[in-house]
Design a protein around this motif. Structure first.
Motif, PDB file in Angstrom:
ATOM      1  N   PRO A 122       0.827  -1.206   0.000  1.00  0.00           N
ATOM      2  CA  PRO A 122       0.000   0.000   0.000  1.00  0.00           C
ATOM      3  C   PRO A 122       0.864   1.261   0.000  1.00  0.00           C
ATOM      4  O   PRO A 122       1.916   1.313   0.638  1.00  0.00           O
ATOM      5  N   PRO A 124       1.910   5.115   0.959  1.00  0.00           N
ATOM      6  CA  PRO A 124       1.748   5.892   2.188  1.00  0.00           C
ATOM      7  C   PRO A 124       0.435   6.676   2.176  1.00  0.00           C
ATOM      8  O   PRO A 124      -0.085   7.011   1.101  1.00  0.00           O
ATOM      9  N   GLU A 125      -0.085   6.967   3.350  1.00  0.00           N
ATOM     10  CA  GLU A 125      -1.365   7.666   3.445  1.00  0.00           C
ATOM     11  C   GLU A 125      -1.305   9.002   2.695  1.00  0.00           C
ATOM     12  O   GLU A 125      -0.388   9.798   2.863  1.00  0.00           O
ATOM     13  N   GLY A 126      -2.305   9.232   1.859  1.00  0.00           N
ATOM     14  CA  GLY A 126      -2.391  10.468   1.098  1.00  0.00           C
ATOM     15  C   GLY A 126      -1.585  10.490  -0.185  1.00  0.00           C
ATOM     16  O   GLY A 126      -1.653  11.459  -0.946  1.00  0.00           O
ATOM     17  N   GLU A 146       5.097   9.192  -7.391  1.00  0.00           N
ATOM     18  CA  GLU A 146       4.344   9.272  -6.142  1.00  0.00           C
ATOM     19  C   GLU A 146       3.975  10.735  -5.909  1.00  0.00           C
ATOM     20  O   GLU A 146       4.856  11.601  -5.878  1.00  0.00           O
ATOM     21  N   ARG A 148       0.871  13.740  -4.250  1.00  0.00           N
ATOM     22  CA  ARG A 148      -0.290  14.098  -3.425  1.00  0.00           C
ATOM     23  C   ARG A 148      -1.126  15.100  -4.216  1.00  0.00           C
ATOM     24  O   ARG A 148      -0.593  16.010  -4.837  1.00  0.00           O
ATOM     25  N   ASP A 150      -4.583  17.507  -3.667  1.00  0.00           N
ATOM     26  CA  ASP A 150      -5.644  17.981  -2.780  1.00  0.00           C
ATOM     27  C   ASP A 150      -6.088  19.354  -3.249  1.00  0.00           C
ATOM     28  O   ASP A 150      -5.770  19.787  -4.371  1.00  0.00           O
TER      29      ASP A 150
END
Length: 267
Positions: A122, A124-126, A146, A148, A150
């Motif tokens: 999995p 990492p979170e976010g 990788e 993020r 938002d």
């Protein structure tokens, strides 16, 4: 799979006659490597595969960007491979591997970048991840982005890149070229564009053609895969996988397919 490219024959800008090249190489008529690179030399095993070129001349003079047609064709093709994987309900890595029968070099870089990025674990979170692999200029490069995403925008945190360029005569140079290519391609994918109005470019300098800044640059991990392959290039092959890997990562976050660049047009 049928692919039609619509656009000019880039080779003509440099005195390459596609008809003569087709006759000398045995390729189909209108074969222009400056326009079809990344499709005509695609390495996946797809039994029913056709590429043609609807030649559309433009009044704007064009010049090759770093990696030439492999850049935009790599973006289109690897984005679509991800879309096919999603439609089939399969993991993007596993789906690509299933279309790489006897493609030792493709499999080697895919497996290495999966190991580097811990693809089977999995994220990492976010963090969302995207994958792409493109062969160009005699070298194979797979990348995992990788990022993020938002309300504040998109931040690419890390890029894993595996390259098979044959024997790495100068490993430090290979690493530097791939790192530079990732930064180059990321800036273009995020926001760089040239628009034409009244016959001239609207952009004039870095204030309206913004380069990637230091604070936006991701960590770039490079792994050289040596399996006895012929020597290939390292200056350009790092460009093509970045944009589709990023777009595929954003799909994982938003379920929205990125169909054109730069991403600034979306966010």
């Amino acid at each position: 799979m049928r692919i039609r490219v619509a656009g000019p024959q880039m080779g003509r800008e440099y005195g390459i006659d596609p008809e003569q090249r087709a006759q000398s190489t045995g390729n189909l008529a209108n074969f222009d490597p400056f326009s079809l690179g990344g499709l005509s030399d695609m390495r996946y095993v797809i039994p029913n595969f056709v590429v043609d070129h609807a030649v559309v001349d433009l009044p704007i003079p064009l010049c090759p960007w770093r990696s030439i047609a492999h850049s935009f064709n790599g973006f289109f093709f690897e984005s679509f491979m991800d879309e096919c994987a999603a439609a089939a309900g399969r993991d993007p890595l596993e789906f690509r591997r299933s279309h790489c029968t006897d493609q030792t070099r493709m499999l080697a870089v895919l497996d290495r970048v999966a190991e580097m990025s811990r693809w089977n674990e999995p994220a990492p979170e976010g963090v969302v991840r995207g994958l792409a692999v493109v062969e160009s200029y005699g070298s194979y490069v797979a990348q995992v982005v990788e990022a993020r995403a938002d309300n504040e925008g998109i931040q690419v945190e890390r890029v894993h890149a595996a390259i098979d360029c044959g024997r790495a005569i100068n490993p430090g140079q290979v690493e530097a070229q791939i790192q530079g290519a990732v930064i180059d391609a990321l800036g273009a994918a995020m926001r760089q564009k040239v628009t034409i109005r009244d016959g001239r470019a609207e952009q004039s300098n870095f204030h309206d053609y913004p380069l990637l800044r230091i604070g936006e640059a991701p960590a770039v991990a490079v792994s050289i895969v040596e399996i006895g392959s012929p020597l290939g290039g390292v200056g350009e092959p790092g460009i093509p996988p970045l944009a589709p890997a990023l777009a595929n990562a954003l799909f994982a976050a938003t379920q929205q397919r990125i169909r054109h660049l730069p991403l600034a047009d979306y966010v």
